[in-house]
Design a protein around this motif. Structure first.
Motif, PDB file in Angstrom:
ATOM      1  N   ALA A  27     -10.048 -11.427   1.386  1.00  0.00           N
ATOM      2  CA  ALA A  27     -10.498 -10.830   2.645  1.00  0.00           C
ATOM      3  C   ALA A  27      -9.318 -10.614   3.589  1.00  0.00           C
ATOM      4  CB  ALA A  27     -11.562 -11.708   3.302  1.00  0.00           C
ATOM      5  N   VAL A  28      -8.427 -11.584   3.647  1.00  0.00           N
ATOM      6  CA  VAL A  28      -7.233 -11.457   4.493  1.00  0.00           C
ATOM      7  C   VAL A  28      -6.386 -10.287   4.005  1.00  0.00           C
ATOM      8  CG1 VAL A  28      -5.059 -12.559   5.131  1.00  0.00           C
ATOM      9  CG2 VAL A  28      -7.185 -13.849   5.254  1.00  0.00           C
ATOM     10  N   ALA A  29      -6.194 -10.183   2.700  1.00  0.00           N
ATOM     11  CA  ALA A  29      -5.403  -9.083   2.148  1.00  0.00           C
ATOM     12  C   ALA A  29      -6.040  -7.733   2.479  1.00  0.00           C
ATOM     13  CB  ALA A  29      -5.250  -9.247   0.642  1.00  0.00           C
ATOM     14  N   GLN A  30      -7.354  -7.658   2.394  1.00  0.00           N
ATOM     15  CA  GLN A  30      -8.048  -6.413   2.736  1.00  0.00           C
ATOM     16  C   GLN A  30      -7.882  -6.079   4.214  1.00  0.00           C
ATOM     17  OE1 GLN A  30     -12.014  -7.173   1.357  1.00  0.00           O
ATOM     18  NE2 GLN A  30     -11.552  -6.576  -0.745  1.00  0.00           N
ATOM     19  N   MET A  31      -7.948  -7.108   5.059  1.00  0.00           N
ATOM     20  CA  MET A  31      -7.766  -6.882   6.496  1.00  0.00           C
ATOM     21  C   MET A  31      -6.346  -6.424   6.790  1.00  0.00           C
ATOM     22  SD  MET A  31     -10.089 -10.072   7.859  1.00  0.00           S
ATOM     23  CE  MET A  31      -9.225 -10.251   9.358  1.00  0.00           C
ATOM     24  N   GLN A  32      -5.362  -7.016   6.116  1.00  0.00           N
ATOM     25  CA  GLN A  32      -3.972  -6.600   6.306  1.00  0.00           C
ATOM     26  C   GLN A  32      -3.786  -5.153   5.865  1.00  0.00           C
ATOM     27  OE1 GLN A  32      -1.983  -9.759   4.110  1.00  0.00           O
ATOM     28  NE2 GLN A  32      -1.021 -10.426   6.000  1.00  0.00           N
ATOM     29  N   TYR A  33      -4.372  -4.790   4.745  1.00  0.00           N
ATOM     30  CA  TYR A  33      -4.251  -3.429   4.250  1.00  0.00           C
ATOM     31  C   TYR A  33      -4.873  -2.449   5.244  1.00  0.00           C
ATOM     32  CZ  TYR A  33      -4.459   0.638   1.251  1.00  0.00           C
ATOM     33  OH  TYR A  33      -4.300   1.903   0.746  1.00  0.00           O
ATOM     34  N   ALA A  34      -6.069  -2.783   5.740  1.00  0.00           N
ATOM     35  CA  ALA A  34      -6.735  -1.911   6.707  1.00  0.00           C
ATOM     36  C   ALA A  34      -5.931  -1.791   7.993  1.00  0.00           C
ATOM     37  CB  ALA A  34      -8.149  -2.434   7.002  1.00  0.00           C
ATOM     38  N   SER A  35      -5.368  -2.896   8.450  1.00  0.00           N
ATOM     39  CA  SER A  35      -4.538  -2.869   9.654  1.00  0.00           C
ATOM     40  C   SER A  35      -3.302  -2.003   9.434  1.00  0.00           C
ATOM     41  CB  SER A  35      -4.121  -4.295  10.034  1.00  0.00           C
ATOM     42  OG  SER A  35      -3.257  -4.278  11.141  1.00  0.00           O
ATOM     43  N   ALA A  36      -2.687  -2.119   8.269  1.00  0.00           N
ATOM     44  CA  ALA A  36      -1.508  -1.308   7.961  1.00  0.00           C
ATOM     45  C   ALA A  36      -1.871   0.173   7.935  1.00  0.00           C
ATOM     46  CB  ALA A  36      -0.903  -1.744   6.623  1.00  0.00           C
ATOM     47  N   GLU A  37      -2.995   0.514   7.337  1.00  0.00           N
ATOM     48  CA  GLU A  37      -3.419   1.915   7.283  1.00  0.00           C
ATOM     49  C   GLU A  37      -3.696   2.460   8.686  1.00  0.00           C
ATOM     50  OE1 GLU A  37      -3.510   4.131   4.656  1.00  0.00           O
ATOM     51  OE2 GLU A  37      -2.386   2.498   3.731  1.00  0.00           O
ATOM     52  N   GLN A  38      -4.311   1.651   9.551  1.00  0.00           N
ATOM     53  CA  GLN A  38      -4.553   2.081  10.930  1.00  0.00           C
ATOM     54  C   GLN A  38      -3.229   2.311  11.655  1.00  0.00           C
ATOM     55  OE1 GLN A  38      -6.998  -1.167  12.255  1.00  0.00           O
ATOM     56  NE2 GLN A  38      -8.895  -0.003  11.963  1.00  0.00           N
ATOM     57  N   ARG A  39      -2.289   1.417  11.450  1.00  0.00           N
ATOM     58  CA  ARG A  39      -0.986   1.572  12.113  1.00  0.00           C
ATOM     59  C   ARG A  39      -0.231   2.788  11.582  1.00  0.00           C
ATOM     60  NH1 ARG A  39       1.029  -2.148  15.571  1.00  0.00           N
ATOM     61  NH2 ARG A  39      -0.176  -4.044  15.847  1.00  0.00           N
ATOM     62  N   LEU A  40      -0.368   3.083  10.298  1.00  0.00           N
ATOM     63  CA  LEU A  40       0.266   4.290   9.762  1.00  0.00           C
ATOM     64  C   LEU A  40      -0.331   5.535  10.410  1.00  0.00           C
ATOM     65  CD1 LEU A  40       0.834   3.760   5.934  1.00  0.00           C
ATOM     66  CD2 LEU A  40       2.542   4.112   7.705  1.00  0.00           C
ATOM     67  N   ALA A  41      -1.639   5.533  10.591  1.00  0.00           N
ATOM     68  CA  ALA A  41      -2.289   6.671  11.260  1.00  0.00           C
ATOM     69  C   ALA A  41      -1.787   6.801  12.697  1.00  0.00           C
ATOM     70  CB  ALA A  41      -3.805   6.509  11.231  1.00  0.00           C
ATOM     71  N   LEU A  42      -1.652   5.674  13.396  1.00  0.00           N
ATOM     72  CA  LEU A  42      -1.119   5.697  14.758  1.00  0.00           C
ATOM     73  C   LEU A  42       0.331   6.188  14.774  1.00  0.00           C
ATOM     74  CD1 LEU A  42      -2.591   2.332  16.093  1.00  0.00           C
ATOM     75  CD2 LEU A  42      -3.246   4.649  16.816  1.00  0.00           C
ATOM     76  N   ALA A  43       1.102   5.775  13.778  1.00  0.00           N
ATOM     77  CA  ALA A  43       2.501   6.206  13.696  1.00  0.00           C
ATOM     78  C   ALA A  43       2.585   7.713  13.479  1.00  0.00           C
ATOM     79  CB  ALA A  43       3.220   5.467  12.569  1.00  0.00           C
ATOM     80  N   ARG A  44       1.768   8.243  12.590  1.00  0.00           N
ATOM     81  CA  ARG A  44       1.796   9.686  12.337  1.00  0.00           C
ATOM     82  C   ARG A  44       1.371  10.463  13.577  1.00  0.00           C
ATOM     83  NH1 ARG A  44      -0.331   8.009   6.825  1.00  0.00           N
ATOM     84  NH2 ARG A  44       1.596   7.891   5.638  1.00  0.00           N
ATOM     85  N   ASP A  45       0.394   9.926  14.298  1.00  0.00           N
ATOM     86  CA  ASP A  45      -0.020  10.549  15.559  1.00  0.00           C
ATOM     87  C   ASP A  45       1.129  10.521  16.564  1.00  0.00           C
ATOM     88  OD1 ASP A  45      -2.102  11.645  17.385  1.00  0.00           O
ATOM     89  OD2 ASP A  45      -1.761   9.738  18.438  1.00  0.00           O
ATOM     90  N   ALA A  46       1.833   9.420  16.627  1.00  0.00           N
ATOM     91  CA  ALA A  46       2.966   9.299  17.551  1.00  0.00           C
ATOM     92  C   ALA A  46       4.075  10.287  17.190  1.00  0.00           C
ATOM     93  CB  ALA A  46       3.497   7.861  17.556  1.00  0.00           C
ATOM     94  N   VAL A  47       4.319  10.485  15.892  1.00  0.00           N
ATOM     95  CA  VAL A  47       5.330  11.461  15.465  1.00  0.00           C
ATOM     96  C   VAL A  47       4.923  12.856  15.925  1.00  0.00           C
ATOM     97  CG1 VAL A  47       6.366  12.611  13.456  1.00  0.00           C
ATOM     98  CG2 VAL A  47       6.250  10.121  13.533  1.00  0.00           C
TER      99      VAL A  47
END
Length: 159
Positions: A27-47
């Motif tokens: 569950a922790v690994a899944q949460m980390q993966y989801a958090s990373a994917e959200q941050r990647l989306a935020l990063a692409r938006d910032a770019v």
């Protein structure tokens, strides 16, 4: 894992003691993966908004969460956009050790060229072409750099 996530997982485990540790870790690994994917989306938006510092901060966190080759490449790319060529070079060298391939050498050549190291850029581009001899983009870039270096025109017989 964010601190709140740790507390949430502890509460889950306390309320359901029959849940195995492996389930909690999954569950922790899944949460980390989801958090990373959200941050990647935020990063692409910032770019897209040209807020490269915010993008860099998001991707640094993604690398801390997952540290995959894809994530490190994303951070190196943002460092290139920020014109932090030395930092991009370090990351591309790490990627070359983790997962060597022609595109890593192509990117590393770009970072070296950005730093003004034309000889290093040419060497990396040649290595990329050794791995992918039919890559027209790498061939064209190498030809251009060879012209700028004063080397004879045309590709050498052995790249």
């Amino acid at each position: 894992v964010e601190i709140g996530d740790t507390y949430a997982m502890s509460a889950l485990h306390a309320s359901e003691p029959h849940v195995k540790a492996t389930s909690v870790l999954q569950a922790v690994a899944q949460m980390q993966y989801a958090s990373a994917e959200q941050r990647l989306a935020l990063a692409r938006d910032a770019v897209e908004r040209n807020d490269l510092r915010a993008a860099e901060a998001h991707v640094r966190r993604v690398v801390a969460l997952r540290g995959s080759v894809k994530d490190i490449d994303e951070l190196a790319y943002i460092r290139m956009l920020l014109r932090n060529f030395s930092e991009a070079e370090e990351l591309y060298r790490l990627l070359a050790e983790m997962q060597p391939g022609p595109m890593v050498h192509f990117a590393l050549a770009g970072a070296l060229h950005g730093k003004g190291d034309l000889a290093g850029a040419i060497a990396e581009m040649r290595e990329g072409l050794r791995l992918s001899p039919d890559d027209a983009q790498m061939q064209a870039r190498l030809e251009l750099w060879l012209q700028h270096s004063g080397a004879p025109a045309g590709l050498p017989e052995t790249v």
